[in-house]
Scaffold this motif. Structure first.
Motif, PDB file in Angstrom:
ATOM      1  N   HIS A 254     -43.921  30.366   1.322  1.00  0.00           N
ATOM      2  CA  HIS A 254     -45.159  31.365   1.880  1.00  0.00           C
ATOM      3  C   HIS A 254     -44.905  32.785   1.541  1.00  0.00           C
ATOM      4  N   GLU A 255     -43.371  33.188   1.654  1.00  0.00           N
ATOM      5  CA  GLU A 255     -43.234  34.522   1.583  1.00  0.00           C
ATOM      6  C   GLU A 255     -43.233  35.187   0.169  1.00  0.00           C
TER       7      GLU A 255
ATOM      8  N   CYS B 279     -38.000  30.757   3.692  1.00  0.00           N
ATOM      9  CA  CYS B 279     -37.976  30.881   5.044  1.00  0.00           C
ATOM     10  C   CYS B 279     -37.177  29.894   5.867  1.00  0.00           C
TER      11      CYS B 279
HETATM   12 ZN   LIG Z   1     -41.925  32.415   6.889  1.00  0.00          ZN
END
Ligand SMILES: [Zn+2]
Ligand SMILES: [Zn+2]
Length: 407
Positions: A90-91, A60
């Motif tokens: 976090h993705e 990200c």
């Molecule tokens: Zn993100």
């Protein structure tokens, strides 16, 4: 456990900033805050926590801000206490491999994505929710910066992590891993669109087309077929994809944006001294997905009186921006961050669930957005590719083969 971290060590950050002026390799040197660590697997600290093994994880823009230490010390978020160690990624999409005894929702083998942070009221196990969490906008949790007894360990850039179960969302079988990693950015794009939903006949501009911009175009098109949607792209290949995502018009960032905006909306273009220009009339809504001084200044001037600019792009620096259109033309300036709960066709639904539903039905197409995949050990190349839109033509770069990563 193998996991990639950024340690918020003031001396390392200062040293790396200095060294990075000599070589960009400084961000990956042993002296840098960024490290790929092998740690002993931590036990689940609470009975409602789970352990997840990653399958695939997107990089990200916010990960890149952290890796390349792109923040000023004098902006508001930096005044808040931060975690001493940031686990990157976090993705992600992954499988639950261990579930604490206190919860029944998750079993080993369940495929999940992650909300992002784990600092909100629900993740803390608090029964009384703050106003933001009560609304479902957990990213704005009032308690997010309060100390907590247990911290999630590990992130998506690694093999496994542990987290409170309430931070996970189930992935339907029909959603592939390659789609699932777009759940969070799609949820962010849906939330951003809902900050100012287009009405029939309105003219909307999406300023900037990376992952969020391409998703936002599709969301705006999905919620309002009768709107005129335009976009600004940096490169011709991005313009082609913006058209495929459903925009009516697209122009390039190095074109004369004032002339383009005036021609598209029928606004009148006025020339002042020294290249100072202003439109009377313009777009009903501009989504600034870049969020730098030039784009925000243009967005405010290209928006008609009482229109709205939604600031979606993240920038951790003080900006010199001409805010006069906010009073002079009563232009509304709104921000959008994270994901929340929205009403769609009479149903209250989290933008995470809506993103998964729309990816499953094909309303949101993400396959053209996943441009590159790397194993974790090639992280330098992966981050360089994610930054390099011009040569590499990257949109979303992801780490794969995470579970089999060598220790
Ligand atoms: Zn993100
Ligand atoms: Zn809260």
């Amino acid at each position: 456990m193998q996991t990639m971290v950024v340690d918020m060590d003031v001396s390392k950050i200062a040293l790396t900033r200095v060294l990075s002026r000599l070589t960009p390799a400084a961000y990956f040197a042993p002296t840098a805050p960024l490290r790929l660590l092998t740690l002993p697997d931590p036990p689940l600290p609470q009975p409602d926590w789970v352990r997840v093994r990653n399958r695939l994880c997107g990089i990200c823009g916010s990960d890149l801000h952290q890796i390349f230490l792109d923040a000023s010390l004098d902006v508001a978020p930096v005044a808040l206490p931060s975690h001493r160690r940031i686990y990157l990624g976090h993705e992600m999409v992954g499988d639950v491999i261990e579930a604490g005894p206190a919860q029944t929702a998750w079993r080993p083998g369940d495929r999940v994505v992650r909300w992002g942070r784990a600092d909100d009221c629900a993740a803390r196990g608090l029964a009384d929710r703050c106003p933001a969490c009560a609304r479902g906008h957990r990213v704005l949790c009032m308690r997010a910066s309060e100390p907590r007894s247990h911290h999630p360990i590990g992130g998506g850039f690694g093999d496994t992590f542990i987290t409170p179960a309430s931070t996970l969302v189930r992935v339907p079988d029909a959603v592939r891993d390659e789609q699932a990693i777009f759940t969070e950015p799609a949820a962010v794009a849906i939330h951003a669109a809902w900050r100012c939903l287009p009405q029939p006949g309105q003219h909307v501009l999406v300023l900037g087309v990376g992952t969020i911009g391409f998703l936002l175009i599709q969301v705006l098109r999905a919620v309002q077929a009768q709107a005129k949607i335009s976009a600004v792209a940096e490169f011709p290949w991005q313009a082609d994809l913006a058209r495929a995502c459903g925009v009516d018009h697209v122009f390039l960032a190095h074109a004369d944006g004032y002339a383009e905006a005036a021609a598209l909306t029928g606004a009148r273009l006025y020339h002042g001294r020294g290249g100072n220009r202003m439109l009377m009339g313009g777009f009903d809504t501009v989504f600034d997905v870049v969020g730098i001084p030039a784009t925000l200044t243009n967005a405010l001037r290209w928006t008609q009186a009482r229109g709205t600019v939604v600031l979606v792009g993240v920038n951790l620096h003080r900006m010199r921006v001409d805010l006069t259109p906010v009073w002079h033309q009563e232009v509304n300036l709104l921000g959008a961050v994270g994901h929340d709960i929205v009403v769609w066709q009479g149903e209250e639904i989290s933008t995470f669930e809506l993103a998964l539903r729309w990816m499953q039905s094909g309303r949101l197409r993400t396959d053209p957005l996943l441009t590159h995949r790397f194993p974790l050990h090639a992280f330098r190349q992966a981050f360089a590719t994610a930054v390099d839109k011009r040569q590499a033509r990257s949109i979303k770069v992801a780490f794969e083969e995470l579970a089999t990563a060598a220790p």
